[in-house]
Design a protein around this motif. Structure first.
Motif, PDB file in Angstrom:
ATOM      1  N   ALA A 132       0.842  -1.197   0.000  1.00 51.85           N
ATOM      2  CA  ALA A 132       0.000   0.000   0.000  1.00 51.85           C
ATOM      3  C   ALA A 132       0.870   1.237   0.000  1.00 51.85           C
ATOM      4  O   ALA A 132       1.997   1.226   0.490  1.00 51.85           O
ATOM      5  CB  ALA A 132      -0.904   0.020   1.234  1.00 51.85           C
ATOM      6  N   ILE A 133       0.344   2.298  -0.556  1.00 44.83           N
ATOM      7  CA  ILE A 133       0.946   3.620  -0.439  1.00 44.83           C
ATOM      8  C   ILE A 133       0.033   4.373   0.510  1.00 44.83           C
ATOM      9  O   ILE A 133      -1.156   4.563   0.217  1.00 44.83           O
ATOM     10  CB  ILE A 133       1.044   4.325  -1.805  1.00 44.83           C
ATOM     11  CG1 ILE A 133       1.976   3.534  -2.712  1.00 44.83           C
ATOM     12  CG2 ILE A 133       1.508   5.763  -1.626  1.00 44.83           C
ATOM     13  CD1 ILE A 133       2.064   4.058  -4.125  1.00 44.83           C
ATOM     14  N   VAL A 134       0.565   4.750   1.661  1.00 45.01           N
ATOM     15  CA  VAL A 134      -0.249   5.351   2.708  1.00 45.01           C
ATOM     16  C   VAL A 134       0.160   6.813   2.884  1.00 45.01           C
ATOM     17  O   VAL A 134       1.314   7.097   3.210  1.00 45.01           O
ATOM     18  CB  VAL A 134      -0.085   4.575   4.040  1.00 45.01           C
ATOM     19  CG1 VAL A 134      -0.976   5.164   5.117  1.00 45.01           C
ATOM     20  CG2 VAL A 134      -0.394   3.096   3.827  1.00 45.01           C
ATOM     21  N   PRO A 135      -0.763   7.734   2.684  1.00 45.49           N
ATOM     22  CA  PRO A 135      -0.438   9.153   2.846  1.00 45.49           C
ATOM     23  C   PRO A 135      -0.040   9.482   4.286  1.00 45.49           C
ATOM     24  O   PRO A 135      -0.508   8.844   5.227  1.00 45.49           O
ATOM     25  CB  PRO A 135      -1.747   9.863   2.488  1.00 45.49           C
ATOM     26  CG  PRO A 135      -2.573   8.854   1.781  1.00 45.49           C
ATOM     27  CD  PRO A 135      -2.142   7.521   2.271  1.00 45.49           C
ATOM     28  N   ARG A 136       0.825  10.480   4.432  1.00 43.11           N
ATOM     29  CA  ARG A 136       1.241  10.910   5.771  1.00 43.11           C
ATOM     30  C   ARG A 136       0.058  11.489   6.547  1.00 43.11           C
ATOM     31  O   ARG A 136      -0.016  11.356   7.756  1.00 43.11           O
ATOM     32  CB  ARG A 136       2.349  11.953   5.674  1.00 43.11           C
ATOM     33  CG  ARG A 136       3.667  11.370   5.249  1.00 43.11           C
ATOM     34  CD  ARG A 136       4.771  12.425   5.210  1.00 43.11           C
ATOM     35  NE  ARG A 136       6.021  11.831   4.813  1.00 43.11           N
ATOM     36  CZ  ARG A 136       6.395  11.656   3.554  1.00 43.11           C
ATOM     37  NH1 ARG A 136       5.609  12.044   2.572  1.00 43.11           N
ATOM     38  NH2 ARG A 136       7.541  11.092   3.261  1.00 43.11           N
ATOM     39  N   THR A 137      -0.830  12.174   5.832  1.00 45.16           N
ATOM     40  CA  THR A 137      -2.052  12.709   6.432  1.00 45.16           C
ATOM     41  C   THR A 137      -3.201  12.035   5.701  1.00 45.16           C
ATOM     42  O   THR A 137      -3.098  10.884   5.356  1.00 45.16           O
ATOM     43  CB  THR A 137      -2.107  14.246   6.301  1.00 45.16           C
ATOM     44  OG1 THR A 137      -2.096  14.597   4.916  1.00 45.16           O
ATOM     45  CG2 THR A 137      -0.934  14.913   6.997  1.00 45.16           C
ATOM     46  N   THR A 138      -4.275  12.765   5.427  1.00 43.43           N
ATOM     47  CA  THR A 138      -5.324  12.226   4.567  1.00 43.43           C
ATOM     48  C   THR A 138      -5.118  12.788   3.168  1.00 43.43           C
ATOM     49  O   THR A 138      -4.416  13.790   2.991  1.00 43.43           O
ATOM     50  CB  THR A 138      -6.729  12.628   5.061  1.00 43.43           C
ATOM     51  OG1 THR A 138      -6.856  14.054   4.958  1.00 43.43           O
ATOM     52  CG2 THR A 138      -6.971  12.180   6.495  1.00 43.43           C
ATOM     53  N   LEU A 139      -5.728  12.163   2.182  1.00 49.78           N
ATOM     54  CA  LEU A 139      -5.644  12.687   0.819  1.00 49.78           C
ATOM     55  C   LEU A 139      -6.275  14.077   0.756  1.00 49.78           C
ATOM     56  O   LEU A 139      -5.770  14.971   0.078  1.00 49.78           O
ATOM     57  CB  LEU A 139      -6.330  11.726  -0.152  1.00 49.78           C
ATOM     58  CG  LEU A 139      -5.678  10.352  -0.273  1.00 49.78           C
ATOM     59  CD1 LEU A 139      -6.536   9.436  -1.126  1.00 49.78           C
ATOM     60  CD2 LEU A 139      -4.279  10.455  -0.833  1.00 49.78           C
ATOM     61  N   GLU A 140      -7.377  14.248   1.475  1.00 52.29           N
ATOM     62  CA  GLU A 140      -8.054  15.547   1.500  1.00 52.29           C
ATOM     63  C   GLU A 140      -7.127  16.623   2.052  1.00 52.29           C
ATOM     64  O   GLU A 140      -7.042  17.724   1.507  1.00 52.29           O
ATOM     65  CB  GLU A 140      -9.341  15.459   2.327  1.00 52.29           C
ATOM     66  CG  GLU A 140     -10.194  16.706   2.267  1.00 52.29           C
ATOM     67  CD  GLU A 140     -10.739  17.022   0.883  1.00 52.29           C
ATOM     68  OE1 GLU A 140     -10.965  18.227   0.607  1.00 52.29           O
ATOM     69  OE2 GLU A 140     -10.935  16.108   0.071  1.00 52.29           O
ATOM     70  N   GLU A 141      -6.415  16.315   3.137  1.00 53.82           N
ATOM     71  CA  GLU A 141      -5.480  17.289   3.713  1.00 53.82           C
ATOM     72  C   GLU A 141      -4.338  17.589   2.751  1.00 53.82           C
ATOM     73  O   GLU A 141      -3.880  18.729   2.661  1.00 53.82           O
ATOM     74  CB  GLU A 141      -4.938  16.784   5.047  1.00 53.82           C
ATOM     75  CG  GLU A 141      -5.969  16.804   6.159  1.00 53.82           C
ATOM     76  CD  GLU A 141      -5.489  16.087   7.423  1.00 53.82           C
ATOM     77  OE1 GLU A 141      -4.306  15.699   7.512  1.00 53.82           O
ATOM     78  OE2 GLU A 141      -6.320  15.911   8.327  1.00 53.82           O
ATOM     79  N   SER A 142      -3.871  16.586   2.016  1.00 51.36           N
ATOM     80  CA  SER A 142      -2.803  16.792   1.036  1.00 51.36           C
ATOM     81  C   SER A 142      -3.255  17.719  -0.078  1.00 51.36           C
ATOM     82  O   SER A 142      -2.514  18.612  -0.501  1.00 51.36           O
ATOM     83  CB  SER A 142      -2.351  15.457   0.437  1.00 51.36           C
ATOM     84  OG  SER A 142      -1.734  14.661   1.407  1.00 51.36           O
ATOM     85  N   VAL A 143      -4.474  17.504  -0.560  1.00 52.07           N
ATOM     86  CA  VAL A 143      -5.019  18.360  -1.622  1.00 52.07           C
ATOM     87  C   VAL A 143      -5.168  19.791  -1.102  1.00 52.07           C
ATOM     88  O   VAL A 143      -4.790  20.756  -1.778  1.00 52.07           O
ATOM     89  CB  VAL A 143      -6.367  17.815  -2.150  1.00 52.07           C
ATOM     90  CG1 VAL A 143      -7.088  18.838  -3.013  1.00 52.07           C
ATOM     91  CG2 VAL A 143      -6.140  16.528  -2.928  1.00 52.07           C
ATOM     92  N   ARG A 144      -5.703  19.947   0.103  1.00 49.40           N
ATOM     93  CA  ARG A 144      -5.884  21.292   0.681  1.00 49.40           C
ATOM     94  C   ARG A 144      -4.542  21.997   0.882  1.00 49.40           C
ATOM     95  O   ARG A 144      -4.421  23.188   0.631  1.00 49.40           O
ATOM     96  CB  ARG A 144      -6.660  21.227   1.986  1.00 49.40           C
ATOM     97  CG  ARG A 144      -8.143  20.867   1.794  1.00 49.40           C
ATOM     98  CD  ARG A 144      -8.974  21.210   3.007  1.00 49.40           C
ATOM     99  NE  ARG A 144      -9.288  22.619   3.079  1.00 49.40           N
ATOM    100  CZ  ARG A 144     -10.169  23.257   2.318  1.00 49.40           C
ATOM    101  NH1 ARG A 144     -10.830  22.599   1.382  1.00 49.40           N
ATOM    102  NH2 ARG A 144     -10.396  24.534   2.469  1.00 49.40           N
ATOM    103  N   ALA A 145      -3.540  21.262   1.319  1.00 47.49           N
ATOM    104  CA  ALA A 145      -2.215  21.858   1.529  1.00 47.49           C
ATOM    105  C   ALA A 145      -1.616  22.327   0.209  1.00 47.49           C
ATOM    106  O   ALA A 145      -1.039  23.418   0.126  1.00 47.49           O
ATOM    107  CB  ALA A 145      -1.280  20.857   2.222  1.00 47.49           C
ATOM    108  N   GLN A 146      -1.759  21.511  -0.836  1.00 49.80           N
ATOM    109  CA  GLN A 146      -1.247  21.905  -2.149  1.00 49.80           C
ATOM    110  C   GLN A 146      -2.039  23.090  -2.690  1.00 49.80           C
ATOM    111  O   GLN A 146      -1.469  24.018  -3.261  1.00 49.80           O
ATOM    112  CB  GLN A 146      -1.297  20.728  -3.132  1.00 49.80           C
ATOM    113  CG  GLN A 146      -0.740  21.042  -4.501  1.00 49.80           C
ATOM    114  CD  GLN A 146       0.749  21.340  -4.504  1.00 49.80           C
ATOM    115  OE1 GLN A 146       1.471  21.010  -3.562  1.00 49.80           O
ATOM    116  NE2 GLN A 146       1.223  21.970  -5.554  1.00 49.80           N
TER     117      GLN A 146
END
Length: 156
Positions: free
Chosen positions: A90-104
């Motif tokens: 699995a590839i597991v995000p450090r946070t959630t995918l939603e948080e990654s999108v918001r940060a970007q």
């Protein structure tokens, strides 16, 4: 994919990946998974080699390949099956995918706002801190909602 479907896909993956949150904090065994499981089972290298239908000297090499990161997923799957295990990848995000999108989206919005605010300062049309934060938050929300292709083009 339409933005609303990207949101649904992110939400579904975030839910699925939440089960892996605990696992991502665990480091693999120092000896690697293959050797650790093999030894815990009391299985010799020769016995594993027989189960994999390879020569015995291949097992230490396989275990070293795992530690160095050059082993293939196919080989890991075969070794796991030979030890009556399941190989999980699995590839597991450090946070959630939603948080990654918001940060970007925030990075992109801040870069855009910086370019605009510089022009506005030159024209004496600057925004207050409160107005800048509200404008930035609105830009982030729009980027997350619209998911433009260029969102991940670069790291601003």
């Amino acid at each position: 994919m339409l933005p609303k479907y990207k949101l649904i896909a992110r939400q579904q993956l975030d839910k699925t990946l939440s089960d892996y949150a605990v696992i991502k904090q665990n480091a693999p065994p120092v000896k690697g998974w293959i050797r650790a499981i093999r030894e815990a089972l009391g299985m010799s290298g020769k016995q594993l080699a027989n189960r994999l239908k390879v020569s015995q000297p291949r097992i230490p090499r396989l275990e070293q390949d795992e530690l160095s990161g050059v082993v293939s997923l196919k080989t890991m799957r075969q070794a796991a099956e030979a030890m009556d295990c399941v190989f999980v990848y699995a590839i597991v995000p450090r946070t959630t995918l939603e948080e990654s999108v918001r940060a970007q989206a925030r990075k992109v919005a801040e870069a855009r706002a910086q370019r605009v605010s510089h022009s506005m300062l030159l024209e004496a049309q600057g925004l207050s801190d409160k107005e800048q934060r509200a404008s930035l938050d609105a830009a982030v929300d729009e980027l997350v909602r619209e998911m433009p292709r260029e969102l991940w083009e670069s790291t601003p």
